[in-house]
Design a protein around this motif. Structure first.
Motif, mmCIF file in Angstrom:
data_model
loop_
_atom_site.group_PDB
_atom_site.id
_atom_site.type_symbol
_atom_site.label_atom_id
_atom_site.label_comp_id
_atom_site.label_asym_id
_atom_site.label_seq_id
_atom_site.Cartn_x
_atom_site.Cartn_y
_atom_site.Cartn_z
ATOM 1 N N PRO A 158 51.288 26.476 -0.721
ATOM 2 C CA PRO A 158 52.135 27.329 -1.742
ATOM 3 C C PRO A 158 52.970 26.264 -2.433
ATOM 4 C CG PRO A 158 52.554 28.249 0.477
ATOM 5 C CD PRO A 158 51.588 27.009 0.558
ATOM 6 N N GLU A 159 53.345 26.418 -3.698
ATOM 7 C CA GLU A 159 53.988 25.568 -4.611
ATOM 8 C C GLU A 159 55.399 25.001 -3.821
ATOM 9 O OE1 GLU A 159 54.496 27.110 -8.529
ATOM 10 O OE2 GLU A 159 52.407 26.857 -8.945
ATOM 11 N N TYR A 160 56.045 25.956 -3.166
ATOM 12 C CA TYR A 160 57.501 25.701 -2.294
ATOM 13 C C TYR A 160 57.237 24.506 -1.487
ATOM 14 C CZ TYR A 160 61.523 25.977 0.212
ATOM 15 O OH TYR A 160 62.595 25.694 0.973
ATOM 16 N N ASP A 161 56.045 24.808 -0.579
ATOM 17 C CA ASP A 161 55.878 23.880 0.262
ATOM 18 C C ASP A 161 55.565 22.343 -0.200
ATOM 19 O OD1 ASP A 161 55.714 26.358 1.504
ATOM 20 O OD2 ASP A 161 54.280 25.484 3.102
ATOM 21 N N ALA A 162 54.827 22.655 -1.027
ATOM 22 C CA ALA A 162 54.179 21.107 -1.889
ATOM 23 C C ALA A 162 55.500 20.498 -2.420
ATOM 24 C CB ALA A 162 53.220 21.430 -2.888
ATOM 25 N N GLY A 163 56.327 21.347 -2.911
ATOM 26 C CA GLY A 163 57.677 20.709 -3.394
ATOM 27 C C GLY A 163 58.406 20.115 -2.324
ATOM 28 N N VAL A 164 58.654 20.799 -1.389
ATOM 29 C CA VAL A 164 59.490 20.072 -0.130
ATOM 30 C C VAL A 164 58.574 18.816 0.535
ATOM 31 C CG1 VAL A 164 60.489 20.645 2.168
ATOM 32 C CG2 VAL A 164 60.650 22.200 0.328
ATOM 33 N N LEU A 165 57.526 19.012 0.778
ATOM 34 C CA LEU A 165 56.775 18.176 1.335
ATOM 35 C C LEU A 165 56.820 16.704 0.417
ATOM 36 C CD1 LEU A 165 53.980 19.783 3.082
ATOM 37 C CD2 LEU A 165 55.682 18.720 4.007
ATOM 38 N N THR A 166 56.323 16.902 -0.728
ATOM 39 C CA THR A 166 56.372 15.864 -1.781
ATOM 40 C C THR A 166 57.783 14.962 -2.242
ATOM 41 O OG1 THR A 166 56.035 17.145 -3.782
ATOM 42 C CG2 THR A 166 54.159 16.285 -2.550
ATOM 43 N N GLY A 167 58.796 16.042 -2.203
ATOM 44 C CA GLY A 167 60.152 15.775 -2.615
ATOM 45 C C GLY A 167 60.804 14.445 -1.681
ATOM 46 N N ASP A 168 60.211 14.054 -0.692
ATOM 47 C CA ASP A 168 60.246 13.095 0.381
ATOM 48 C C ASP A 168 59.218 12.206 0.667
ATOM 49 O OD1 ASP A 168 62.881 11.922 2.239
ATOM 50 O OD2 ASP A 168 60.657 11.683 3.266
ATOM 51 N N LYS A 169 59.135 10.883 0.233
ATOM 52 C CA LYS A 169 57.875 10.124 0.206
ATOM 53 C C LYS A 169 57.459 10.145 1.837
ATOM 54 C CE LYS A 169 55.773 5.748 -0.441
ATOM 55 N NZ LYS A 169 56.213 4.392 -0.576
ATOM 56 N N ASP A 170 58.389 9.790 2.543
ATOM 57 C CA ASP A 170 57.902 9.653 3.882
ATOM 58 C C ASP A 170 57.383 11.163 4.656
ATOM 59 O OD1 ASP A 170 58.654 6.927 4.123
ATOM 60 O OD2 ASP A 170 60.466 7.194 5.089
ATOM 61 N N MET A 171 57.923 12.236 4.396
ATOM 62 C CA MET A 171 57.505 13.319 4.554
ATOM 63 C C MET A 171 55.965 13.620 4.086
ATOM 64 S SD MET A 171 59.407 15.684 6.217
ATOM 65 C CE MET A 171 59.506 17.575 6.493
ATOM 66 N N ALA A 172 55.977 13.292 2.733
ATOM 67 C CA ALA A 172 54.556 13.538 2.272
ATOM 68 C C ALA A 172 53.509 12.739 3.095
ATOM 69 C CB ALA A 172 54.560 13.019 0.752
ATOM 70 N N VAL A 173 53.859 11.306 3.348
ATOM 71 C CA VAL A 173 53.031 10.563 3.928
ATOM 72 C C VAL A 173 52.778 10.922 5.658
ATOM 73 C CG1 VAL A 173 52.778 7.895 4.770
ATOM 74 C CG2 VAL A 173 53.815 8.534 2.520
ATOM 75 N N PHE A 174 53.746 11.137 6.215
ATOM 76 C CA PHE A 174 53.744 11.886 7.487
ATOM 77 C C PHE A 174 52.643 12.898 7.405
ATOM 78 C CE2 PHE A 174 54.585 13.769 11.381
ATOM 79 C CZ PHE A 174 55.120 12.758 12.357
ATOM 80 N N PHE A 175 53.107 13.828 6.495
ATOM 81 C CA PHE A 175 52.171 15.051 6.372
ATOM 82 C C PHE A 175 50.608 14.715 6.032
ATOM 83 C CE2 PHE A 175 49.910 18.219 3.504
ATOM 84 C CZ PHE A 175 50.152 19.534 4.217
ATOM 85 N N GLU A 176 50.326 13.866 5.333
ATOM 86 C CA GLU A 176 49.065 13.335 5.071
ATOM 87 C C GLU A 176 48.275 12.676 6.411
ATOM 88 O OE1 GLU A 176 47.656 13.352 1.005
ATOM 89 O OE2 GLU A 176 49.343 12.068 0.792
ATOM 90 N N GLU A 177 49.318 11.776 6.963
ATOM 91 C CA GLU A 177 48.727 11.060 8.172
ATOM 92 C C GLU A 177 48.361 11.980 9.443
ATOM 93 O OE1 GLU A 177 48.339 7.954 9.428
ATOM 94 O OE2 GLU A 177 48.443 7.654 7.267
ATOM 95 N N VAL A 178 49.047 13.305 9.328
ATOM 96 C CA VAL A 178 48.696 14.484 10.511
ATOM 97 C C VAL A 178 47.244 15.049 10.082
ATOM 98 C CG1 VAL A 178 49.409 16.587 11.724
ATOM 99 C CG2 VAL A 178 50.968 14.817 10.998
ATOM 100 N N LEU A 179 47.182 15.194 8.824
ATOM 101 C CA LEU A 179 45.977 15.856 8.269
ATOM 102 C C LEU A 179 44.650 14.962 8.568
ATOM 103 C CD1 LEU A 179 46.705 17.498 4.928
ATOM 104 C CD2 LEU A 179 46.591 18.664 7.228
ATOM 105 N N LYS A 180 44.939 13.947 8.659
ATOM 106 C CA LYS A 180 43.553 13.058 9.277
ATOM 107 C C LYS A 180 42.912 13.431 10.577
ATOM 108 C CE LYS A 180 44.924 8.556 7.055
ATOM 109 N NZ LYS A 180 45.631 7.444 7.060
ATOM 110 N N ASP A 181 44.130 14.284 11.491
ATOM 111 C CA ASP A 181 43.457 14.759 12.859
ATOM 112 C C ASP A 181 43.635 16.185 13.082
ATOM 113 O OD1 ASP A 181 43.079 11.955 13.946
ATOM 114 O OD2 ASP A 181 45.072 11.640 13.259
ATOM 115 N N TYR A 182 43.935 16.742 11.869
ATOM 116 C CA TYR A 182 44.304 17.887 11.878
ATOM 117 C C TYR A 182 43.756 18.843 10.508
ATOM 118 C CZ TYR A 182 46.738 22.534 13.069
ATOM 119 O OH TYR A 182 47.057 23.911 13.402
ATOM 120 N N ASP A 183 43.268 20.017 10.699
ATOM 121 C CA ASP A 183 42.745 20.637 9.263
ATOM 122 C C ASP A 183 43.355 21.826 8.815
ATOM 123 O OD1 ASP A 183 41.586 22.293 11.307
ATOM 124 O OD2 ASP A 183 39.601 21.626 10.741
#
Lengths: 480, 481
Positions: free
Chosen positions: B317-342
């Motif tokens: 959802p746009e809201y989630d994308a906004g919160v997650l990308t609003g902080d660089k570390d949050m976004a990076v962490f999120f994408e790191e987790v996605l490497k092992d989780y789908d």
């Protein structure tokens, strides 16, 4: 000859031959200072302690090019822990916490630093009469000015109060006093010597250079102080030259231009005759001398008196009483502190130039003054480049007259005119040397200016060295 | 009918670059040192000293310029901006006047009203000034002290076009700038510490009029909310003036946080003439293609692109994308987790829920906690595989957060594994049925909600470990036959 009359290379020879020790040399110069300083007044500060330190370091530095040689430094170059006043009340008690790169290089080369020399306040002037402290007297005639702004350095060399000195040259401040005092003064190519630690007057024009008793000493001093400095972004990167390689008596085939527009200016007849006679000697020695045409020097003078004050108005703004130097006691708020400090701390000529420069940079006037002056500067540079496509050197007088009498010039414009031959060289950024070429009927020295292309110091030294031999006047000293 | 006015806002944003050393000398830029500890003859402007440009600073400015879609100058230079102030040791600031490092950029912002393109006029380099310190309040202090630690800290000034029409747009623009700088990792962007500073030019004009109205320059807005509040106040003030037939005067105004209003600092007549001229102590800056390309490679995916990708490719959802990308570390962490989780949405829920709650509580940034991206992925898998319940997972997560252990170890050591064995649950379920006859009766009378109560009792009995789905099924089987 007296020890204090000897040149750097003569002193070096005597040390090498075991005829003199550095301590004997230092003492001879100290005695000389005690003997004549009251009448010449070259120094603002005699740095006994610094000299003793230099002497103490001799053993470690005896391979240095200036090991044991007494040198004086103009009082606008930073010396760690030693007053650097720029001959201004503003910095009367200012002791910098660092050494200028040029000073550092002197020390590394083993020099014994004798003192800090008098000058026009912040290097603004042509007679050293703008010193906030006292006048320096020309050793050839104590009623005359030593020239300026490096008048203290030139007088100290001429009076035997040091073997050689550093000066700084923004519009002629090394060459003109060298001419007035009968010594050799070299303004190197802009960027050749680091400006780090040189208290700025006009940053795009300022350049440190040597004032020496002869041309060979000038080459030795250049070997010490020239070279790239990472602390000065405008210093030139490139291969270091050994300038003593140019000490050859040979001008055959050298093409020398005589700019008609300069020689047509209104200046002293005896100066003109002396310079032309010297040119004749160079010709006889094989130089090809030709008349050339150049832009009228008065344009350079006009551009200079816009650009230099403009930069000065900014460079001298830091003297506000906040951190160091003078702070006015008569102020009730910050703005008054700034105003009163500057009112009390600066002399008239400095204030005049700050006002001119501030005006020239002000909105609404910038294009008409500063920008126009910069355009003129480009044209003058191009003009010199054009000549140097076909010529090795250009010869002019160094100054329109011999040393003026102290107190004889009160009109600033008249004083500015004494820089007419030297200013265009700073505007173009090229190197030039004043070398003694004779005396007028009052036995006052006359200087000849040799101008070279960028990095043409070597050629200048070669021609000057030849001229010096041909004229055979270099051992003549002022009698005090 | 009264005239309708349109607001015009342009921002000048100063961003302190986080290089290790200052722009023109080797002094440290570290914040919070003893006063005047980070100084040397050069940054104190002692007579005779000269500036030497720190290359890293130019690197960062080029990156900023590229990220803001600017043209990078091939030839740039420094100029002196002259004015007297005790915190300015040379009495001029080395800045850039007519040839800045970057020009003609733009960025996209989004507010509740839609998406807008805001022009970036220029990005230029300059040195910061020092700081005046007063004992108590400025008027009661016996004198002023100056701390020159900040003097010579590198800044870029980002000047926008007058493209913003509401304070909300201005805030969104500033937020977007901050995020971009953080993604580039060229600034700490801390408004409270002063590493991000914002001045605004505000004017009003009748709707439909092309010519700008007279502007006021607004200073001293030291937080994002201050920017919005200050602008709102200023717009209101100007509108009121104009509606009453008055005129806005060109002046500099300061936002007073305690009074909640803007106050006039100085008028047009008192405006400075900075007497800019080219800095003779520095050589001009030449930026060639190779240097530009090298810097382009340093630029990561920027927040706006990432936001769009999270929505379009990950289906967030746009809201989630906004919160997650609003902080660089949050976004990076999120994408790191996605490497092992789908399951991005499930992960997003966890990150924005429990994780963010704990981060806020502890004033941590994502990589400060004991939770590694891999461990979070493993924990989410444990839930998906019914090894632990969602409820127990919260307990496990908090333990991971504090201890740094992996979820399997915690589950094992604490015996938190979900009970999905019918035999094991049988006795407990029977016991709960026996103890709660009222609820049992309700269930049998068709009150479906009562079943939830019974499930809850079983969960309580098993300290949350029972598989709630299974318990529900077992209860239904036992009570509804």
């Amino acid at each position: 000859m007296n020890i204090y009359d000897l040149t750097i290379h003569e002193l070096k020879d005597k040390i090498a031959a075991g005829e003199l020790t550095p301590a004997e040399i230092k003492n001879a110069y100290s005695d000389r200072i005690n003997e004549v300083e009251d009448s010449v007044k070259s120094y603002i500060t005699v740095t006994d302690q610094l000299a003793d330190q230099g002497l103490a370091a001799y053993e470690k530095k005896k391979d240095g090019l200036l090991a044991g040689i007494p040198i004086a430094v103009k009082d606008n170059m930073s010396t760690d822990g030693i007053k650097t006043s720029c001959a201004s009340k503003m910095l009367e008690n200012y002791k910098p916490p660092y050494d200028a790169t040029a000073v550092e290089k002197l020390s590394e080369a083993g020099a014994v630093i004798m003192g800090k020399t008098n000058m026009d306040e912040f290097a603004m002037g042509s007679s050293t009469e703008n010193s906030a402290f006292f006048n320096t007297h020309n050793p050839w005639n104590l009623n005359h000015a030593p020239g300026g702004s490096s008048g203290g350095s030139a007088a100290a060399v001429a009076a035997g109060e040091c073997a050689a000195a550093l000066g700084s040259d923004t519009g002629g401040s090394i060459r003109q006093p060298a001419a007035y005092c009968g010594v050799v003064g070299l303004k190197p190519t802009y960027g050749m010597v680091s400006r780090y630690g040189l208290v700025a007057f006009a940053s795009s024009l300022d350049q440190i250079g040597p004032i020496t008793k002869d041309v060979e000493d000038s080459a030795i001093m250049m070997n010490v102080i020239a070279g790239h400095d990472p602390k000065d972004s405008t210093s030139i990167e490139g291969k270091k030259e050994d300038y003593t390689e140019y000490l050859k008596e040979d001008v055959s085939g050298m093409k020398i231009g005589i700019p008609e527009e300069y020689f047509n200016l209104d200046f002293d007849k005896e100066v003109k005759e002396s310079v032309m006679a010297a040119v004749e000697k160079l010709k006889e020695a094989g130089a090809e001398v030709e008349t050339v045409h150049m832009t009228d020097a008065s344009y350079a003078l006009a551009a200079y008196y816009v650009i230099a004050p403009a930069e000065a108005s900014s460079n001298l703004a830091r003297y506000d009483g906040v951190r160091y130097g003078l702070r006015s006691e008569h102020a009730s708020d910050v703005s008054e502190m700034f105003t009163n400090t500057r009112h009390e701390g600066f002399g008239d000529e400095v204030k005049r130039r700050i006002m001119i420069g501030t005006y020239a940079l002000s909105s609404g006037y910038y294009d008409a003054y500063y920008l126009k002056a910069q355009k003129v500067r480009t044209l003058i540079k191009d003009d010199f480049d054009r000549i140097f496509n076909d010529f090795d050197l250009i010869v002019t007088p160094t100054a329109p007259t011999t040393a003026i009498e102290l107190g004889s010039k009160s009109d600033p414009l008249e004083m500015y005119y004494t820089d007419i031959f030297t200013v265009p060289i700073n505007i173009a950024g090229v190197p030039a040397m004043s070398v003694p070429c004779g005396f007028d009927s009052n036995q006052m020295p006359i200087g000849l200016q040799l101008i070279g292309p960028h990095f043409g110091e070597g050629k200048i030294i070669q021609a000057a060295y030849t001229l010096e031999k041909l004229l055979n006047i270099k051992d003549k000293r002022a009698e005090l | 009918m009264s005239t309708k006015y349109e607001t015009v806002i342009g921002l000048e944003v100063h961003v302190q670059l986080n290089t290790e050393s200052k722009i023109f000398c080797g002094c440290s830029t570290e914040f919070g040192k003893e006063p005047n500890e980070n100084t040397c003859p050069v940054c104190l402007g002692l007579p005779g000293t000269l500036p030497v440009l720190n290359k890293k600073v130019v690197d960062y400015a080029i990156m900023a310029g590229l990220a803001l879609n600017c043209e990078i100058a091939e030839y740039s230079k420094f100029d002196r901006k002259n004015y007297f102030y005790p915190d300015l040791p040379k009495a001029y600031q080395i800045s850039q006047f007519d040839l800045p490092v970057a020009e003609n950029g733009r960025i996209e912002i989004e507010t509740d009203e839609g998406i807008f393109n805001i022009g970036v006029t220029r990005v230029h380099l300059e040195e910061d000034a020092g700081k005046l310190i007063h004992e108590g309040s400025i008027d009661k202090s016996k004198g002023s002290l100056v701390d020159y630690n900040r003097t010579g800290v590198p800044l870029i000034e980002i000047v926008s076009e007058p493209d913003m029409r509401t304070p909300a747009q201005a805030k969104a623009y500033l937020t977007e700038l901050k995020m971009i700088m953080e993604y580039l990792d060229i600034s700490d962007c801390n408004m409270e510490e002063g590493s991000l500073r914002c001045d605004a030019n505000v004017s009003l004009r009748p709707v439909g009029q092309e010519e700008f109205g007279t502007k006021a320059e607004l200073k001293n807005m030291n937080s994002f909310s201050a920017v919005e509040k200050g602008l709102e106040y200023e717009v209101k003030r100007q509108r009121q003036l104009l509606e009453e037939g008055g005129e806005v005067v060109q002046e500099t105004r300061t936002w007073d946080e305690s009074l909640n209003k803007t106050i006039s600092m100085r008028g047009k007549e008192e405006a400075h003439d900075y007497r800019y001229f080219p800095e003779p102590d520095l050589v001009p800056l030449e930026i060639n293609e190779a240097w530009k390309e090298e810097m382009r490679k340093e630029i990561p995916e920027l927040p706006r692109e990432k936001y769009k990708r999270f929505v379009s490719e990950l289906g967030l959802p746009e809201y989630d994308a906004g919160v997650l990308t609003g902080d660089k570390d949050m976004a990076v962490f999120f994408e790191e987790v996605l490497k092992d989780y789908d399951d991005p949405k499930n992960l997003s829920n966890w990150m924005m829920g429990e994780f963010l709650r704990l981060l806020n509580e502890n004033n941590h940034s994502p990589f400060d906690s004991g939770v590694t991206p891999l461990n979070l992925a493993r924990m989410l898998k444990l839930i998906d595989e019914d090894v632990i319940s969602g409820k127990i997972a919260k307990e496990v997560f908090e333990k991971m957060y504090n201890s740094g252990s992996d979820p399997e170890t915690i589950v094992e050591e604490e015996g938190l594994k979900q009970i999905s064995d019918e035999d094991e649950l049988e006795n407990i379920v029977d016991g709960i049925i026996a103890e709660n006859s009222d609820a049992v009766e309700d269930v049998q009378n068709g009150k479906d909600r009562a079943i939830g109560f019974l499930v809850g009792q079983v969960m309580k009995e098993t300290r949350g470990k029972a598989n709630p789905g299974l318990v529900n099924q077992m209860l239904r089987d036992k009570l509804m036959d």
